[in-house]
Scaffold this active site. Structure first.
Site, PDB file in Angstrom:
ATOM      1  N   ASN A 143     -22.714  -8.047 -23.781  1.00 29.37           N
ATOM      2  CA  ASN A 143     -21.794  -6.912 -23.923  1.00 29.37           C
ATOM      3  C   ASN A 143     -21.535  -6.291 -22.556  1.00 29.37           C
ATOM      4  O   ASN A 143     -22.385  -5.587 -22.010  1.00 29.37           O
ATOM      5  CB  ASN A 143     -22.392  -5.874 -24.876  1.00 29.37           C
ATOM      6  CG  ASN A 143     -21.404  -4.779 -25.236  1.00 29.37           C
ATOM      7  OD1 ASN A 143     -20.335  -4.660 -24.641  1.00 29.37           O
ATOM      8  ND2 ASN A 143     -21.763  -3.961 -26.208  1.00 29.37           N
ATOM      9  N   ARG A 156     -19.201   7.264 -29.475  1.00 24.76           N
ATOM     10  CA  ARG A 156     -19.667   7.334 -28.092  1.00 24.76           C
ATOM     11  C   ARG A 156     -21.203   7.320 -28.120  1.00 24.76           C
ATOM     12  O   ARG A 156     -21.874   8.142 -27.515  1.00 24.76           O
ATOM     13  CB  ARG A 156     -19.117   8.570 -27.378  1.00 24.76           C
ATOM     14  CG  ARG A 156     -19.314   9.907 -28.087  1.00 24.76           C
ATOM     15  CD  ARG A 156     -18.934  11.059 -27.154  1.00 24.76           C
ATOM     16  NE  ARG A 156     -19.087  12.352 -27.775  1.00 24.76           N
ATOM     17  CZ  ARG A 156     -18.110  13.044 -28.370  1.00 24.76           C
ATOM     18  NH1 ARG A 156     -16.887  12.524 -28.438  1.00 24.76           N
ATOM     19  NH2 ARG A 156     -18.354  14.236 -28.897  1.00 24.76           N
ATOM     20  N   LEU A 157     -21.729   6.356 -28.865  1.00 22.70           N
ATOM     21  CA  LEU A 157     -23.171   6.278 -29.071  1.00 22.70           C
ATOM     22  C   LEU A 157     -23.922   6.067 -27.767  1.00 22.70           C
ATOM     23  O   LEU A 157     -24.989   6.634 -27.554  1.00 22.70           O
ATOM     24  CB  LEU A 157     -23.493   5.162 -30.068  1.00 22.70           C
ATOM     25  CG  LEU A 157     -22.971   5.398 -31.497  1.00 22.70           C
ATOM     26  CD1 LEU A 157     -23.067   4.127 -32.318  1.00 22.70           C
ATOM     27  CD2 LEU A 157     -23.746   6.517 -32.162  1.00 22.70           C
ATOM     28  N   PHE A 192     -23.866  -1.864 -35.975  1.00 21.83           N
ATOM     29  CA  PHE A 192     -24.291  -1.414 -37.303  1.00 21.83           C
ATOM     30  C   PHE A 192     -25.813  -1.419 -37.410  1.00 21.83           C
ATOM     31  O   PHE A 192     -26.405  -0.495 -37.969  1.00 21.83           O
ATOM     32  CB  PHE A 192     -23.687  -2.303 -38.390  1.00 21.83           C
ATOM     33  CG  PHE A 192     -23.811  -1.726 -39.774  1.00 21.83           C
ATOM     34  CD1 PHE A 192     -22.798  -0.940 -40.295  1.00 21.83           C
ATOM     35  CD2 PHE A 192     -24.939  -1.956 -40.555  1.00 21.83           C
ATOM     36  CE1 PHE A 192     -22.913  -0.381 -41.566  1.00 21.83           C
ATOM     37  CE2 PHE A 192     -25.065  -1.409 -41.817  1.00 21.83           C
ATOM     38  CZ  PHE A 192     -24.051  -0.612 -42.324  1.00 21.83           C
ATOM     39  N   PHE A 225     -25.137   3.046 -26.336  1.00 17.50           N
ATOM     40  CA  PHE A 225     -26.245   2.081 -26.354  1.00 17.50           C
ATOM     41  C   PHE A 225     -27.569   2.747 -26.734  1.00 17.50           C
ATOM     42  O   PHE A 225     -28.599   2.531 -26.076  1.00 17.50           O
ATOM     43  CB  PHE A 225     -26.391   1.391 -24.997  1.00 17.50           C
ATOM     44  CG  PHE A 225     -25.370   0.333 -24.689  1.00 17.50           C
ATOM     45  CD1 PHE A 225     -24.369   0.003 -25.583  1.00 17.50           C
ATOM     46  CD2 PHE A 225     -25.408  -0.337 -23.471  1.00 17.50           C
ATOM     47  CE1 PHE A 225     -23.420  -0.969 -25.277  1.00 17.50           C
ATOM     48  CE2 PHE A 225     -24.470  -1.314 -23.155  1.00 17.50           C
ATOM     49  CZ  PHE A 225     -23.477  -1.632 -24.059  1.00 17.50           C
ATOM     50  N   SER A 274     -18.402  -2.305 -23.549  1.00 15.37           N
ATOM     51  CA  SER A 274     -18.468  -1.001 -24.208  1.00 15.37           C
ATOM     52  C   SER A 274     -17.879   0.065 -23.291  1.00 15.37           C
ATOM     53  O   SER A 274     -18.196   0.107 -22.103  1.00 15.37           O
ATOM     54  CB  SER A 274     -19.913  -0.642 -24.540  1.00 15.37           C
ATOM     55  OG  SER A 274     -20.002   0.716 -24.937  1.00 15.37           O
ATOM     56  N   ASN A 309     -27.008  -8.844 -29.465  1.00 17.39           N
ATOM     57  CA  ASN A 309     -26.059  -8.328 -28.482  1.00 17.39           C
ATOM     58  C   ASN A 309     -26.843  -7.547 -27.429  1.00 17.39           C
ATOM     59  O   ASN A 309     -27.595  -6.629 -27.762  1.00 17.39           O
ATOM     60  CB  ASN A 309     -25.053  -7.435 -29.213  1.00 17.39           C
ATOM     61  CG  ASN A 309     -23.952  -6.914 -28.328  1.00 17.39           C
ATOM     62  OD1 ASN A 309     -24.205  -6.153 -27.406  1.00 17.39           O
ATOM     63  ND2 ASN A 309     -22.722  -7.285 -28.637  1.00 17.39           N
ATOM     64  N   GLY A 320     -11.419   0.114 -36.022  1.00 18.19           N
ATOM     65  CA  GLY A 320     -10.791   0.215 -37.328  1.00 18.19           C
ATOM     66  C   GLY A 320      -9.325  -0.180 -37.319  1.00 18.19           C
ATOM     67  O   GLY A 320      -8.854  -0.905 -36.435  1.00 18.19           O
ATOM     68  N   ASN A 377     -18.628   3.160 -23.472  1.00 16.13           N
ATOM     69  CA  ASN A 377     -19.491   4.337 -23.554  1.00 16.13           C
ATOM     70  C   ASN A 377     -20.664   4.332 -22.586  1.00 16.13           C
ATOM     71  O   ASN A 377     -21.475   5.257 -22.601  1.00 16.13           O
ATOM     72  CB  ASN A 377     -20.010   4.489 -24.990  1.00 16.13           C
ATOM     73  CG  ASN A 377     -18.879   4.711 -25.968  1.00 16.13           C
ATOM     74  OD1 ASN A 377     -17.996   5.523 -25.729  1.00 16.13           O
ATOM     75  ND2 ASN A 377     -18.883   3.964 -27.062  1.00 16.13           N
TER      76      ASN A 377
END
Length: 361
Positions: free
Chosen positions: A180, A119-120, A71, A122, A183, A147, A271, A185
């Site tokens: 992390n 699919r940001l 976020f 990082f 992820s 993180n 979610g 992605n």
């Protein structure tokens, strides 16, 4: 009574998801710096109850409800988020060098499923910019974790160097550090779940941590997509290295029983569809560790009942991201009030008494 956010949300949802997030971030920054507004926002949202206090690894949390990584990637929303009553905020994921992440669009709402796909990749301003932002924050009464991850163009065999660089730069100015490796992605990142690679990474970080004047708790963020044997191997490696907590879980690649047309998008799903799987992983880790080290539960939390069941499954702290997109800024207050009611209803005199009772039973 209809909340203000319920009126605003349809307008936000007409925008691209990442654009809406950027506008929300701007509003948080402005609110935290404006005269008088912070006091008003705190009066609306900063409800607390001593029943919800949690202690972990030398840190005192006023309440268990935190903001999950993703976020606030720039660490410039801490002051604004603190006004909303969160007990901790995890910034990042932060990489050593700045990187733009994947091309847009890369963040998608699935309203029919109360979910997001991202699919940001990082996207990060880099550790130097994040360190600057953390030093500039005003809120000192909220726990802030960082993180950390690796740059996309760093070969996997040199990933440890990226984690070490970011840890050295940020651990001294953070309350805790989350590693992390889960992820979906960043290509190849989940290969760091393999035991040999994971042991090398964690032992190097814990070695560096012990050398700090004030060592920081290190948490390991795990994937929801591991088999039971793979998850157990990750947990054993984390325990052997002496980490302070597991964060369960990251986003999932699974696409079970989704209804949105955007379910075909690649990336990590978060979610409501993740609620049960995250709770299963929390419970599995709790069974393996008996709560030591503890679990920070994240995945599919949108209500006080969601949070309570994650806690009963073994989570000592919880984190939210997607739930805030759908429920709005009152989510921390609403969850805290609902948790306090449930704990008293069930005869608990502290939140920590409820941790893992579903597993222990």
């Amino acid at each position: 009574m209809t909340s203000l956010y319920a009126l605003i949300r349809p307008l936000l949802f007409r925008l691209d998801a990442e654009r809406a997030h950027d506008l929300t971030a701007k509003a948080l920054r402005v609110t935290s710096r404006a005269p008088l507004l912070p006091r008003l926002i705190r009066a609306l949202y900063a409800w607390e109850d001593p029943l919800l206090a949690v202690d972990w690894s030398g840190l005192h949390f006023a309440n268990p409800v935190g903001v999950a990584a993703g976020f606030d990637k720039r660490a410039d929303l801490v002051d604004g988020l603190a006004l909303l009553g969160f007990g901790h905020i995890e910034v990042g994921t932060v990489t050593p060098r700045p990187q733009p992440g994947n091309p847009r669009p890369r963040l998608f709402r699935l309203p029919e499923d109360t979910a997001l796909i991202n699919r940001l990749g990082f996207n990060s301003p880099g550790m130097v910019a994040v360190a600057r932002a953390l030093r500039a924050r005003r809120s000192r009464d909220v726990i802030v974790g960082v993180n950390i991850g690796k740059n996309r163009d760093t070969p996997l065999e040199r990933a440890v160097e990226d984690y070490v660089a970011t840890f050295v730069a940020l651990a001294p100015i953070a309350d805790y550090v989350a590693v992390n490796i889960s992820s979906p992605n960043t290509p190849g990142l989940r290969r760091l779940h393999e035991r040999a690679a994971l042991e090398t990474l964690l032992h190097e970080l814990t070695r560096l941590n012990r050398a700090l004047p004030h060592p920081r708790p290190i948490a390991l963020k795990v994937s929801p997509d591991e088999t039971p044997d793979q998850l157990e191997a990750v947990v054993r490696a984390g325990c052997d290295a002496g980490i302070a907590a597991f964060i369960a879980t990251n986003t999932t690649l699974a696409r079970d029983d989704l209804h949105s047309r955007l379910a075909i998008e690649t990336g990590g799903l978060s979610g409501r569809p993740l609620t049960q799987r995250a709770r299963q992983v929390i419970g599995a880790i709790y069974r393996l560790t008996h709560g030591a080290p503890p679990v920070i539960g994240v995945g599919g939390i949108a209500t006080a009942e969601d949070a309570y069941q994650h806690i009963r499954a073994g989570a000592r702290l919880i984190q939210i991201y997607t739930g805030m997109v759908y429920a709005g800024p009152a989510i921390a207050r609403d969850i805290k009030q609902g948790l306090a009611r449930r704990l008293r209803r069930d005869g608990f005199t502290s939140l920590e008494e409820a941790v893992g009772v579903m597993v222990a039973a």
